[in-house]
Design a protein around this motif. Sequence first.
Motif, short mmCIF file in Angstrom:
data_model
loop_
_atom_site.label_atom_id
_atom_site.label_comp_id
_atom_site.label_asym_id
_atom_site.label_seq_id
_atom_site.Cartn_x
_atom_site.Cartn_y
_atom_site.Cartn_z
N THR A 58 0.83 -1.20 0.00
CA THR A 58 0.00 0.00 0.00
C THR A 58 0.87 1.26 0.00
O THR A 58 1.79 1.36 0.81
N PRO A 59 0.58 2.24 -0.90
CA PRO A 59 1.35 3.49 -0.88
C PRO A 59 1.21 4.20 0.46
O PRO A 59 0.14 4.17 1.09
N THR A 60 2.26 4.84 0.91
CA THR A 60 2.21 5.57 2.18
C THR A 60 3.01 6.87 2.06
O THR A 60 3.99 6.95 1.31
N GLU A 61 2.55 7.89 2.77
CA GLU A 61 3.24 9.19 2.77
C GLU A 61 4.26 9.24 3.90
O GLU A 61 3.92 9.01 5.06
N LEU A 62 5.48 9.53 3.56
CA LEU A 62 6.53 9.70 4.56
C LEU A 62 7.08 11.12 4.46
O LEU A 62 7.08 11.74 3.38
N SER A 63 7.56 11.63 5.55
CA SER A 63 8.22 12.93 5.55
C SER A 63 9.58 12.80 4.86
O SER A 63 10.33 11.86 5.12
N THR A 64 9.87 13.75 3.97
CA THR A 64 11.16 13.72 3.28
C THR A 64 12.23 14.48 4.07
O THR A 64 13.41 14.44 3.71
N GLY A 65 11.81 15.18 5.12
CA GLY A 65 12.75 15.97 5.90
C GLY A 65 12.95 17.37 5.37
O GLY A 65 13.72 18.16 5.91
N GLY A 115 10.85 11.08 -8.40
CA GLY A 115 10.54 11.44 -7.02
C GLY A 115 10.80 10.28 -6.08
O GLY A 115 11.32 9.23 -6.47
N VAL A 116 10.46 10.50 -4.83
CA VAL A 116 10.64 9.46 -3.80
C VAL A 116 9.26 8.89 -3.46
O VAL A 116 8.32 9.64 -3.20
N TYR A 117 9.17 7.56 -3.46
CA TYR A 117 7.91 6.86 -3.21
C TYR A 117 8.10 5.87 -2.06
O TYR A 117 9.22 5.41 -1.81
N ALA A 118 7.00 5.55 -1.39
CA ALA A 118 7.09 4.59 -0.28
C ALA A 118 5.82 3.74 -0.22
O ALA A 118 4.72 4.20 -0.59
N TRP A 119 5.98 2.50 0.26
CA TRP A 119 4.86 1.56 0.39
C TRP A 119 5.01 0.77 1.69
O TRP A 119 6.13 0.52 2.15
N THR A 120 3.88 0.39 2.26
CA THR A 120 3.87 -0.51 3.41
C THR A 120 3.53 -1.91 2.91
O THR A 120 2.59 -2.07 2.12
N ILE A 121 4.30 -2.90 3.36
CA ILE A 121 4.11 -4.28 2.91
C ILE A 121 3.74 -5.17 4.09
O ILE A 121 4.42 -5.15 5.13
N ARG A 122 2.67 -5.94 3.92
CA ARG A 122 2.22 -6.89 4.94
C ARG A 122 1.88 -8.22 4.30
O ARG A 122 1.52 -8.27 3.12
N GLU A 123 1.96 -9.26 5.11
CA GLU A 123 1.54 -10.59 4.64
C GLU A 123 0.10 -10.83 5.10
O GLU A 123 -0.25 -10.54 6.25
N ASN A 124 -0.73 -11.36 4.22
CA ASN A 124 -2.11 -11.67 4.56
C ASN A 124 -2.18 -12.96 5.37
O ASN A 124 -1.26 -13.78 5.33
N ALA A 125 -3.27 -13.12 6.11
CA ALA A 125 -3.47 -14.36 6.87
C ALA A 125 -3.45 -15.55 5.91
O ALA A 125 -4.01 -15.49 4.82
N THR A 126 -2.82 -16.62 6.33
CA THR A 126 -2.63 -17.79 5.48
C THR A 126 -3.79 -18.77 5.61
O THR A 126 -4.15 -19.16 6.71
#
Length: 365
Positions: A58-65, A115-126
């Motif tokens: 999922t895309p996520t917004e992070l601070s670039t500083g 540009g700079v992009y970021a995503w959060t990665i999770r594993e779904n329940a098996t």
Amino acid sequence: MRKNRGFVALASAIALVAALFGGVSTALAKTAAVPQVNKQLELNPGSTVTATFTYTITPTELSTGTGSEKTYTDGPAATIDDIALNNASSDANNNGTGAIKFGGETDASAFAHAGVYAWTIRENATANGSGIGAFQDDAQAYTLIATVVNGDNGLEFSSFEIVRGEATSVTNTNKTDKIAFDNKYTETTLENGADLTITKVVAGNQGDKSKQFEFTVTFAAPSVLPKGQTAAQTLNAITATANGATDIQFADAADGATTRTITFKAADAKGVTFSNVLVGTTYSVQEAAVDGYKQSWTATSNGVESASQASLLIGENANNGTMTNTHEDVTPTGLIINNMPFIMLGCVAVAGVAAYGAAKRKLEK
């Protein structure tokens, strides 16, 4: 003077070559490989399972500083390939990788701008797949940060950073070198019907089939345990059903223990069935020696024949053992009392013949 000119020319040539190679190095450095998702499934020996692992990115917004600037979230749709493990066991088919793609591509060609992009990665329940036991999913989250630049041939990835957990800024200290999810799978013999049965057999013409023989069985817990359970708890969950056996004695494993001992007595064709044993558990069996009987042990350990009495694996397949005690028949020697009357009659007859012969010789003289 000519020497100086030659030195200057040589230095200029070296500088030009260095600049050229430096430019090539810089260009190559702009293309970074997209990381993959790594999967490791831990199972105990004796277990097999087929399962498919899926992921959410999922895309996520992070601070670039830099002031209020944030990372972009308008990149192409990101996906992670499923990871399928077929007939996974403790030593085969238990790991794999899933490619991360952006707009279906493993490069930056689907991005609209740099540009700079970021995503959060999770594993779904098996889902359980083909197994009947239980999975322990990895709840770890990762943040993937990618830098897209304008390269000589279009947009390129210049770098990737992986952060353990959900990052809030592109500046992080909790960095790691890969995205790795570690899952566990456990099952018991109660679930798969592979209980352990130990049986006594008495053989020999003079074998006493009513005699009770004393057994000691010691169970050792495997390394992969059900979620929230200790080795002692899994061992204490083992139950015993008497198949004619007597005097079954359980000694519960204390906290921190990894073994548990159970004793019982059994005569011919009697025994015990042990249930709710965690697959991967091993057992050792001993029988107290009895004078006049010779011991012989045969076992099926997870479907494999064995003559060992130590560290036998309890798995998904057949688990059983038979202890045979063969009596060494006794052949009596010397006189048999029941025949004594006949022997005495024979002796009398022989004595009579001898007396008759002696009397006859006297008359002849």
